[in-house]
Write an enzyme that holds these catalytic residues in place. Structure first.
Site, short mmCIF file in Angstrom:
data_model
loop_
_atom_site.label_atom_id
_atom_site.label_comp_id
_atom_site.label_asym_id
_atom_site.label_seq_id
_atom_site.Cartn_x
_atom_site.Cartn_y
_atom_site.Cartn_z
N GLU A 87 -17.82 -42.66 29.84
CA GLU A 87 -16.84 -43.75 29.80
C GLU A 87 -15.49 -43.38 30.40
OE1 GLU A 87 -16.95 -44.84 25.68
OE2 GLU A 87 -18.59 -46.25 25.98
N GLU A 118 -33.04 -27.94 20.44
CA GLU A 118 -31.75 -27.49 19.91
C GLU A 118 -31.82 -26.05 19.38
OE1 GLU A 118 -31.38 -28.79 15.31
OE2 GLU A 118 -31.31 -30.44 16.74
#
Length: 306
Positions: A87, A118
Site C-alpha cells: 500500500e 515458518e
C-alpha cells in the site's frame, strides 16, 4: 526444551476465560464478545507507544539516508507485512523497493496455508541475504507468538549485516526475550479462539504497522498537513483525490486544479509548490529536490505557502 519449541506458556496460546463458552453463544453474544475483547487493542498500542515512536524515528532516519524497510513474517504476520508494503507506493508514490515484505513461502503463501515453512530458520536468513540487506536498511520481524524460527533467522542475519532490527510480537519480553534495536510488544491477551492469532494479535499488528509506515512517510515529507501530497495519480479515484487536495488547499476550481496538476507532471506536491511560489515546474522541482522532498521546508525558501 527450547522456548522456541515449548509454546504452551505463551500468552498467545493460553485459553481466554471470557470465551470458555464460545460454542454456546448466540450470534449477538459472539459479536458483543469480539467487540469487548477488541477494546484491548488500543490499550496495547498505548502500552507500546514509546517503542513504536523509537521504531518510527529509527526507520525514518534510515530511509532518509537511502535505506529500505523490510517486513519479515510467516502466515498471518507475513501477510500483514505484504499488505502494508503493497500500500505504500500508491499512497506515498514510493518506489516498490523502498518498503518490501518477505514472507515464508513467497507469493504462494498469500493465498494458501504454508505455516510449515515458518520453522525453517535458515530460509529466513537466506531471504535477507538474497536481498543484499545492509547497514542502511531496517528489518522488522513480525511474529505474534514471538517464536517463529523463520523470523528469528532473518533478524539474526540482518544483525550480522549491521541493519537496524525491530521485533514485533504479542507476548511479554520475559516469555520470549530477544536482542534487537527496538523491541515492540503488543499485549492483547489470549485470543477468543485459543491460539488463533489472526484475531486480536493480527489486528493489533496491523494497527502498529499503520503507525510505523505512515509515521515514517510523514517524517520523510510525503504529507503536507494531513494530506497525502505524494499520492500516485494512477487511476480515476486517485486523480479525483489529487484534484480535491489541490482544490481544498488552493481554493482553485476543479478545471484550474486539473490544469495545474497536468503542468506539474501530475505531482500534487510539485503543483502546490508551483502555485504558492510562482515558480515554473523545473525550478520548483529543483527546490524540492534540494530539500529532500520536504514541501513545507521548500515553501519556506521559495514562497509563503499555506
Amino acid at each position: 526444551m527450547s522456548p522456541l519449541t515449548d509454546r504452551g506458556h505463551l500468552l498467545t496460546e493460553q485459553a481466554n476465560p471470557a470465551s470458555h463458552s464460545l460454542d454456546r453463544l448466540s450470534s449477538l453474544e459472539l459479536v458483543d464478545l469480539f467487540n469487548q475483547e477488541d477494546q484491548r487493542l488500543l490499550v496495547a498500542i498505548a502500552g507500546a507507544r514509546e517503542d513504536l515512536a523509537l521504531a518510527l524515528d529509527r526507520t525514518a532516519a534510515a530511509l532518509a539516508q537511502g535505506g529500505r524497510l523490510f517486513y519479515v513474517g510467516a502466515g498471518t504476520s507475513g501477510r500483514l507485512g505484504v499488505l502494508d508494503a503493497a500500500e505504500c507506493p500508491p499512497t506515498f508514490c514510493t518506489p516498490p523497493e523502498l518498503v518490501q515484505a518477505i514472507i515464508a513461502g513467497g507469493e504462494g503463501a498469500l493465498v494458501r496455508s504454508s505455516e510449515g515453512l515458518e520453522d525453517r530458520r535458515d530460509d529466513g536468513a537466506a531471504a535477507v541475504a538474497d536481498r543484499h540487506i545492509s547497514a542502511l536498511d531496517v528489518v522488522v520481524g513480525i511474529t505474534a507468538g514471538g517464536t517463529t524460527p523463520y523470523v528469528h533467522g532473518a533478524l539474526a542475519e540482518a544483525q550480522t549485516r549491521g541493519a537496524t532490527t525491530i521485533f514485533m510480537a504479542c507476548v511479554p519480553r520475559d516469555q520470549v526475550p530477544v536482542t534487537v534495536d527496538v523491541d515492540i510488544r503488543l499485549l492483547v491477551g489470549p485470543e477468543i479462539l485459543a491460539g488463533s492469532t489472526r484475531l486480536k494479535a493480527g489486528t493489533v499488528t496491523k494497527l502498529a504497522l499503520n503507525i510505523l509506515s505512515t509515521g515514517t512517510m510523514v517524517k520523510l515529507g510525503k504529507v503536507y498537513g494531513n494530506r497525502m501530497v505524494d499520492v500516485a495519480v494512477t487511476n480515476t479515484k486517485l486523480e479525483d483525490r489529487a484534484l480535491r487536495i489541490l482544490g481544498d488547499l488552493t481554493a482553485l476550481e476543479r478545471e484550474a486544479a486539473k490544469d495545474l496538476l497536468e503542468r506539474s507532471g501530475r505531482s500534487v506536491k510539485l503543483a502546490l509548490l508551483m502555485h504558492w511560489s510562482g515558480l515554473d515546474r523545473e525550478t520548483a522541482q529543483g527546490v524540492l529536490t534540494e530539500h529532500h522532498g520536504q514541501l513545507r521546508v521548500a515553501l519556506g525558501v521559495a514562497g509563503d505557502g499555506a
